[in-house]
Design an enzyme around this catalytic site. Structure first.
Site, PDB file in Angstrom:
ATOM      1  N   ARG A   1       1.624  -0.902  -0.089  1.00 35.37           N
ATOM      2  CA  ARG A   1       0.429  -0.194   0.462  1.00 35.37           C
ATOM      3  C   ARG A   1       0.712   1.282  -0.091  1.00 35.37           C
ATOM      4  O   ARG A   1       1.522   1.310   0.832  1.00 35.37           O
ATOM      5  CB  ARG A   1      -1.102   0.239   1.562  1.00 35.37           C
ATOM      6  CG  ARG A   1      -1.502   1.234   1.453  1.00 35.37           C
ATOM      7  CD  ARG A   1      -3.007   1.509   2.374  1.00 35.37           C
ATOM      8  NE  ARG A   1      -3.643   0.531   1.710  1.00 35.37           N
ATOM      9  CZ  ARG A   1      -4.928   0.315   2.053  1.00 35.37           C
ATOM     10  NH1 ARG A   1      -5.489   0.957   3.483  1.00 35.37           N
ATOM     11  NH2 ARG A   1      -5.706  -0.366   1.315  1.00 35.37           N
TER      12      ARG A   1
ATOM     13  N   HIS B   1      -6.955   1.298  -6.416  1.00 40.99           N
ATOM     14  CA  HIS B   1      -7.003  -0.165  -5.691  1.00 40.99           C
ATOM     15  C   HIS B   1      -8.104  -1.307  -5.829  1.00 40.99           C
ATOM     16  O   HIS B   1      -9.012  -1.675  -5.231  1.00 40.99           O
ATOM     17  CB  HIS B   1      -8.438   1.124  -4.050  1.00 40.99           C
ATOM     18  CG  HIS B   1      -8.516   0.127  -2.881  1.00 40.99           C
ATOM     19  ND1 HIS B   1      -7.996  -1.038  -2.603  1.00 40.99           N
ATOM     20  CD2 HIS B   1      -9.145   0.410  -1.590  1.00 40.99           C
ATOM     21  CE1 HIS B   1      -7.566  -1.189  -1.214  1.00 40.99           C
ATOM     22  NE2 HIS B   1      -8.411  -0.543  -0.209  1.00 40.99           N
TER      23      HIS B   1
ATOM     24  N   GLN C   1     -10.259  -4.006  -3.527  1.00 38.34           N
ATOM     25  CA  GLN C   1     -10.926  -3.846  -2.605  1.00 38.34           C
ATOM     26  C   GLN C   1     -11.706  -4.153  -4.324  1.00 38.34           C
ATOM     27  O   GLN C   1     -13.058  -5.016  -3.847  1.00 38.34           O
ATOM     28  CB  GLN C   1     -11.157  -1.965  -2.761  1.00 38.34           C
ATOM     29  CG  GLN C   1     -12.423  -1.516  -2.237  1.00 38.34           C
ATOM     30  CD  GLN C   1     -12.972  -2.249  -0.699  1.00 38.34           C
ATOM     31  OE1 GLN C   1     -11.856  -2.034  -0.164  1.00 38.34           O
ATOM     32  NE2 GLN C   1     -13.367  -2.638  -0.854  1.00 38.34           N
TER      33      GLN C   1
ATOM     34  N   ASP D   1     -17.652   7.240  -1.563  1.00 39.57           N
ATOM     35  CA  ASP D   1     -16.164   6.854  -1.285  1.00 39.57           C
ATOM     36  C   ASP D   1     -15.582   8.509  -0.911  1.00 39.57           C
ATOM     37  O   ASP D   1     -16.355   9.697  -0.564  1.00 39.57           O
ATOM     38  CB  ASP D   1     -15.123   5.984  -2.216  1.00 39.57           C
ATOM     39  CG  ASP D   1     -13.500   6.077  -1.761  1.00 39.57           C
ATOM     40  OD1 ASP D   1     -13.452   6.016   0.387  1.00 39.57           O
ATOM     41  OD2 ASP D   1     -12.094   6.760  -1.638  1.00 39.57           O
TER      42      ASP D   1
ATOM     43  N   CYS E   1     -16.262   1.350   0.451  1.00 41.86           N
ATOM     44  CA  CYS E   1     -15.004   0.077   1.251  1.00 41.86           C
ATOM     45  C   CYS E   1     -14.840   1.039   2.047  1.00 41.86           C
ATOM     46  O   CYS E   1     -13.692  -0.381   2.675  1.00 41.86           O
ATOM     47  CB  CYS E   1     -13.751   0.743  -0.118  1.00 41.86           C
ATOM     48  SG  CYS E   1     -13.455   2.637   0.228  1.00 41.86           S
TER      49      CYS E   1
ATOM     50  N   ARG F   1     -12.954  -8.954   1.905  1.00 37.04           N
ATOM     51  CA  ARG F   1     -11.771  -8.725   1.510  1.00 37.04           C
ATOM     52  C   ARG F   1     -11.339  -9.723   1.577  1.00 37.04           C
ATOM     53  O   ARG F   1      -9.811 -10.097   0.788  1.00 37.04           O
ATOM     54  CB  ARG F   1     -10.691  -7.361   1.969  1.00 37.04           C
ATOM     55  CG  ARG F   1     -11.934  -5.883   1.533  1.00 37.04           C
ATOM     56  CD  ARG F   1     -11.574  -5.388   0.543  1.00 37.04           C
ATOM     57  NE  ARG F   1      -9.987  -5.256   0.511  1.00 37.04           N
ATOM     58  CZ  ARG F   1      -9.284  -4.080   1.352  1.00 37.04           C
ATOM     59  NH1 ARG F   1      -9.877  -3.163   1.527  1.00 37.04           N
ATOM     60  NH2 ARG F   1      -7.892  -4.762   0.638  1.00 37.04           N
TER      61      ARG F   1
HETATM   62  N1   CP Z   1     -11.486  -0.290   2.107  1.00 38.06           N
HETATM   63  C1   CP Z   1     -10.119  -0.224   2.767  1.00 38.06           C
HETATM   64  O1   CP Z   1      -8.995  -0.523   2.055  1.00 38.06           O
HETATM   65  O2   CP Z   1      -9.452  -0.171   4.355  1.00 38.06           O
HETATM   66  P1   CP Z   1      -8.393  -0.272   5.032  1.00 38.06           P
HETATM   67  O3   CP Z   1      -7.342   1.338   4.714  1.00 38.06           O
HETATM   68  O4   CP Z   1      -8.872  -0.303   6.568  1.00 38.06           O
HETATM   69  O5   CP Z   1      -7.219  -1.244   4.350  1.00 38.06           O
HETATM   70  N1  NVA Z   2      -9.979   6.593  -0.902  1.00 40.80           N
HETATM   71  C1  NVA Z   2      -9.449   5.921  -0.048  1.00 40.80           C
HETATM   72  C2  NVA Z   2      -9.602   4.966  -0.055  1.00 40.80           C
HETATM   73  C3  NVA Z   2      -9.670   4.432   1.141  1.00 40.80           C
HETATM   74  C4  NVA Z   2      -9.680   2.560   0.892  1.00 40.80           C
HETATM   75  C5  NVA Z   2      -7.809   6.767  -0.042  1.00 40.80           C
HETATM   76  O1  NVA Z   2      -7.123   6.693  -0.489  1.00 40.80           O
HETATM   77  O2  NVA Z   2      -7.792   6.980   1.041  1.00 40.80           O
END
Ligand code: CP
Ligand code: NVA
Length: 309
Positions: free
Chosen positions: A101, A128, A131, A224, A264, A292
């Site tokens: 990430r 993502h 997801q 989101d 998400c 997930r």
């Molecule tokens: N939806 C998602 O990726 O959640 P987290 O940021 O908690 O991993």
């Molecule tokens: N768009 C959000 C998604 C979180 C899972 C972010 O990047 O923070």
């Protein structure tokens, strides 16, 4: 050849369906694959905070017989201290897969270019994709084959989730409609790629600035956060610009009465979604969050099998 999963279109329509079918099997029989028996180790690297992704990948690797190694850029040499390429060359000799990430998509591309083990994007500024595997699995469970169904995404149409909805949605043959304020529109290259995939799958992609237009006849409604990780300083400005985009009961009344709601998570009730909708009967967000785990296990098994020498 090593297969990586850096963006949603790294899986063809047929491959995406294979992963989703395997995910459903693994949900029924969670220990039926022991692809990481040994145990082998999988590196899970976080440059941004996470709850769901951290837990679901750690549990998923354990379920598959392996050991998760959770790392972050603050306590490792990544993040400017050592190059991504050198990190990849060290990791690939010791781990079975690298899940990362991070911020820039280019970092993931560099990691993959230097790794003989699968690299998985567990969220970047642009996509993502893990997801979306969970989202499509949830859609299959709740309303059946996603092909031909209308998916409406409202909110920040320039963010990672929107780009993934566009690519993964059309890959699954969905009619994807996204709506965001002017100034928060999708990346043009991603839009063109989604159009190209839609031509093969019978899906479609349409972009709006009025959320009401995107919602007409929708089977799936997704939103989101307006403030993605790293954008905290923009909060006051964005909250003003996103006025009218809160997914509340009034907007939901435009969708099909049986439409499901995806988010998400984490969710900010009263901003991108009302508490009434998030906690209401059309919301399937807790199943989505659980999926997930199953979807990512399937992805890891699929990539490991396809990457065997
Ligand atoms: N939806 C998602 O990726 O959640 P987290 O940021 O908690 O991993
Ligand atoms: N768009 C959000 C998604 C979180 C899972 C972010 O990047 O923070």
């Amino acid at each position: 050849m090593t297969r990586h999963f850096l963006r949603d279109d790294d899986l063809s329509p047929k491959e995406q369906a294979e992963v989703l079918e395997l995910a459903a099997q693994l949900k029924k029989d969670p220990y039926s694959s022991q692809v990481f028996a040994g145990p082998k180790t999988v590196a899970l690297i976080f440059d941004k905070t996470s709850t769901r992704t951290r837990v679901s990948f750690a549990v998923g690797v354990s379920d598959l017989g392996g050991v998760p190694l959770i790392m972050d850029s603050g306590t490792s040499q990544l993040g400017g201290k050592e190059s991504v390429a050198d990190t990849a060359k060290v990791l690939e000799r010791q781990v079975a897969a690298i899940v990362w990430r991070t911020f820039a998509q280019s970092g993931l591309e560099e990691m993959a270019a230097n790794s003989r083990v699968p690299v998985i994007n567990s969220l970047s500024d642009e996509f993502h994709p893990c997801q979306l595997l969970a989202d499509l699995m949830t859609i299959r469970e709740k309303i059946g084959d996603p092909s031909g169904k209308v998916l409406a995404y409202l909110g920040d149409a320039s963010n990672n989730m929107c780009h993934s909805y566009m690519l993964a949605g059309v890959t699954a043959g969905m009619k994807v409609r996204v709506a965001g304020p002017a100034g928060y529109q999708p990346n043009q290259k991603v839009y063109r790629k989604a159009e190209e995939i839609a031509l093969q799958t019978g899906g479609s992609i349409d972009i709006y600035t009025d959320p009401k237009l995107a919602l007409v006849d929708s089977d799936v409604v997704a939103t989101d956060t307006w403030i993605s990780m790293g954008q905290e300083a923009e909060k006051a400005q964005k909250v003003k610009e996103f006025a009218g985009f809160t997914l509340d009961s009034e907007l939901m009344s435009i969708a099909r009465p049986e439409a499901i709601v995806l988010h998400c998570l984490p969710a900010y009730r009263g901003y991108e979604i009302s508490a009434e909708v998030l906690d209401g009967p059309q919301s399937v967000v807790w199943d989505q969050a659980e999926n997930r785990l199953h979807a990512q296990k399937a992805l890891m098994v699929w990539l490991a099998e396809r990457s065997k020498a």
